[in-house]
Enzyme design. Structure first.
Site, short mmCIF file in Angstrom:
data_model
loop_
_atom_site.label_atom_id
_atom_site.label_comp_id
_atom_site.label_asym_id
_atom_site.label_seq_id
_atom_site.Cartn_x
_atom_site.Cartn_y
_atom_site.Cartn_z
CB CYS A 60 -3.66 -5.18 15.22
SG CYS A 60 -3.80 -4.02 13.91
NE ARG A 88 -7.33 -4.14 12.27
CZ ARG A 88 -8.27 -3.22 12.44
NH1 ARG A 88 -9.11 -2.96 11.47
NH2 ARG A 88 -8.37 -2.56 13.57
CD1 TRP A 144 1.95 -3.90 15.24
CD2 TRP A 144 1.12 -2.22 16.45
NE1 TRP A 144 2.71 -2.78 14.99
CE2 TRP A 144 2.22 -1.74 15.71
CE3 TRP A 144 0.43 -1.34 17.28
CZ2 TRP A 144 2.65 -0.41 15.79
CZ3 TRP A 144 0.86 -0.03 17.36
CH2 TRP A 144 1.96 0.43 16.62
CG ASN A 192 -7.94 -4.63 18.78
OD1 ASN A 192 -7.08 -5.49 18.95
ND2 ASN A 192 -8.62 -4.52 17.66
N GLY A 193 -6.54 -1.96 22.05
CA GLY A 193 -6.51 -0.73 22.82
C GLY A 193 -5.47 -0.78 23.92
CD GLU A 213 2.35 9.78 1.76
OE1 GLU A 213 1.88 8.65 1.60
OE2 GLU A 213 2.42 10.35 2.88
CE LYS A 270 3.00 5.32 1.89
NZ LYS A 270 2.47 6.50 2.44
CD GLU A 329 4.37 4.20 5.65
OE1 GLU A 329 3.50 4.32 6.52
OE2 GLU A 329 4.13 4.34 4.43
CG HIS A 350 19.01 26.96 6.55
ND1 HIS A 350 19.50 28.09 7.17
CD2 HIS A 350 18.41 27.40 5.41
CE1 HIS A 350 19.20 29.16 6.46
NE2 HIS A 350 18.53 28.77 5.38
CE LYS A 374 -4.52 0.84 5.22
NZ LYS A 374 -3.68 1.56 4.25
#
Length: 611
Positions: free
Chosen positions: A2, A27, A75, A100-101, A483, A487, A490, A506, A606
């Site tokens: 990360c 991050r 990460w 990274n990647g 949202e 939150k 998370e 439903h 992040k």
């Protein structure tokens, strides 16, 4: 991924690398490590699972020093969380790499390298890079050419930093699909995945472009492009100070950033209106030519930014009669999107480096859109540099992994953006001025709404021992409910879902009982009576309701329903920005009550720079 930090200097860089990693902790990561070339031209390294503090403790116990080195917070993507999988990854005593990647063809490369006698000690794709570079060093190439040759064999996205004791004063770095910045100091040079990591040592940066490779020593930095040609990239002086990311007396970054929202919203909206109307020029010099051609908008984003896009659909369609579709970036480019004539592509990203959103933008550039546009918080990001029209959010640094001020400033920017697009469709000047006044009043409304923190602390006490929660909204309040649920899940790890309130019958109504808190967002709009009926459906099943209500709705607390009344009446344009704030506070205080890691929730990062 990360976080990456690299340095070439005439001093010991280990403290610089450690401090850089600390500044990248926001991050999200699961392990950390660093490697340097010591005074005897030996490659030495240390790695640790967990926080950067664990790595620092290891270095205190077994110290080493060096003037060239690279460090990383990982990460996990390939392989679990273990010291063996942490970065740097090495090829014996000859090469160390941080990365990274994701390297997509690592398995085939691994087979080739195993055939050459290389042994593998991790499950990572990064170890392949280290051995690949070493294999080219063994043919007589220098580090720069060995890295450059290796890059030609890699498929995927990366930011890479490599060092070798064969060239003890040199560091070579490169980027494709993952951000990397060059820091220019006084007789020293640095690289990092985020300029924030380097603010204690420099405020002068070169934002490397896609495909760039940089060859660093303490005295020089040479940038080479995809064609192998030396190029000059501009040096930018950052306005951020080294303490820009401090907590400022707050317990967590997230709480600080929640309370920074009035200022961030004010900054996002300031100097962008004249004579009561938004200025087209805020989107860039081509806006006046491109906006009259727009007859529809495709919005693409991920996570919280996707929720902002869902709100923008209401702004564009209801406010301006402009057709709008909103799509998750990771899905968009894997179908065949139909692009009607006159359609504008709009990407939304806090970092401007979100891998799926960037890939969608690059796909869109050849897909027949009128133009591409970006709403973003980072002016030097790839998304901003590669878009035709740009609107910056001015949220400032956001350190908490769970986005707060980045989201509300995106909503403010989207309100402004929607007015500019709708101006050339059915939005007349009178309504445009009315919407502008409403939008400019939002910072003051958010300031008042932050006073509801004590009420959210009381709600949080009820939520703290629950395992599930349901969020409801109608119209533009449905994305706000999404949202709010995001939150909560998370940072508190409570399973939370959001639904349009009209969908209760439903399916979701089957979940409602006394142990399932149900949060409802209730502005006083044309859907309020329908929402009240939906709330009665919850009460009839024994559900406990928590309602954020406009003072004009008439909804009051009684057995089975806890109501927090907003400080003042809130118009439809304002509602998504203002009602989001107490939901952020609720999630924060539930997480605090449950004792979770608020700023660095488990398994999350992040900036998501891989697919």
């Amino acid at each position: 991924m990360c976080g990456i930090v690299g340095a070439a200097a005439r001093r010991d860089v280990v403290p610089v690398l450690i401090e850089g990693l600390r500044r990248l902790e926001y991050r999200g990561y699961d392990s950390a490590g660093l490697a340097v070339i010591d005074e005897h031209s030996r490659l030495v390294s240390a790695r640790a699972v967990g926080k950067v503090a664990a790595l620092a403790d290891r270095l205190d116990a077994e110290p080493f020093a060096g003037q060239v080195g690279a460090a990383h917070t990982r990460w996990a993507t390939h392989g679990g969380v273990s010291e063996a999988n942490a970065h740097p990854q090495r090829s014996g005593d000859n090469v160390a790499v941080v990365h990274n990647g994701i390297i997509e063809n690592y398995e085939s490369l691994r087979e080739v390298l195993e055939g050459k006698g290389y042994g593998f000690h991790s499950q990572t794709d990064t170890e392949v890079i280290a051995h690949l570079i070493d294999s080219h060093l063994q043919t007589g190439l220098g580090l720069r050419e060995a890295v450059r040759t290796s890059l030609g064999e890699l498929d995927g996205a990366y930011a890479i930093v490599a060092v070798t004791p064969d060239e003890p004063t040199r560091l070579v770095a490169a980027r494709r699909g993952s951000p990397l910045v060059l820091g220019v100091g006084n007789g020293e040079h640095f690289v990092a995945s985020d300029a924030a990591a380097l603010l204690p040592v420099t405020r002068h940066f070169v934002f490397l472009e896609e495909g760039d490779l940089v060859d660093l020593t303490a005295d020089s930095a040479e940038v080479i492009d995809l064609q192998g040609t030396t190029v000059t990239r501009p040096v930018v002086e950052s306005s951020l100070s080294a303490d820009a990311a401090d907590k400022g007396g707050y317990r967590h970054y997230m709480l600080k950033e929640i309370f920074e929202q009035p200022k961030a919203l004010g900054d996002t909206l300031s100097e962008r209106f004249a004579h009561g109307r938004p200025l087209e020029a805020v989107l860039g010099p081509d806006a006046a030519e491109l906006l009259p051609q727009v007859r529809g908008v495709h919005i693409v984003a991920c996570g919280t930014s996707y929720h902002a896009g869902l709100v923008a659909r209401y702004y564009l369609e209801q406010g301006g009669g402009v057709p709008c579709t909103v799509e998750v970036a990771s899905e968009y480019r894997y179908r065949d999107p139909v692009v009607p004539p006159g359609t504008l592509f709009l990407a939304i990203s806090q970092s401007g480096e979100t891998a799926d959103t960037l890939a969608a933008l690059r796909f869109a550039r050849g897909s027949g859109y009128v133009a591409t546009a970006a709403i973003c918080n980072v002016p030097e990001s790839s998304l901003v540099r590669e878009s035709d029209l740009v609107l910056m959010t001015r949220a400032g640094p956001e350190i908490g992994v769970a986005s707060t001020k980045a989201f509300t400033t995106q909503l403010a920017a989207l309100g402004l953006f929607g007015m500019l697009v709708a101006r050339h469709n059915r939005l007349d000047a009178r309504m445009e001025k009315l919407y502008a006044r409403q939008l400019l009043h939002v910072p003051a409304q958010v300031e008042k709404t932050l006073q509801l923190e004590s009420a959210m602390i009381k709600w949080a006490e009820w939520f703290a021992d629950k395992h599930h929660a349901l969020f409801l909204g109608r119209g533009p309040s449905f994305p706000v409910a999404l949202e709010g649920a995001l939150k909560l899940k998370e940072i508190s790890y409570i399973h939370a879902e959001a639904y349009p309130a009209g969908e209760l019958k439903h399916g979701p109504l089957a979940l409602v009982d006394a142990d399932m808190p149900v949060v409802a967002v209730a502005p006083n709009n044309r859907l309020i009576e329908k929402l009240k009926s939906n709330l009665q459906e919850v009460r009839a099943r024994g559900g406990q309701l928590f309602v954020l209500a406009d003072p004009d709705t008439g909804i009051r607390s009684e057995p089975g329903i806890e109501v927090v009344t907003m400080p003042e009446h809130i118009e439809a344009l304002q509602a998504p920005l203002v009602y989001t704030v107490p939901l952020q506070l609720l999630a924060y205080h539930v997480a605090v009550a449950r004792g979770t890691d608020v700023d660095q929730p488990r398994n999350l990062a992040k900036s998501v720079t891989v697919e």
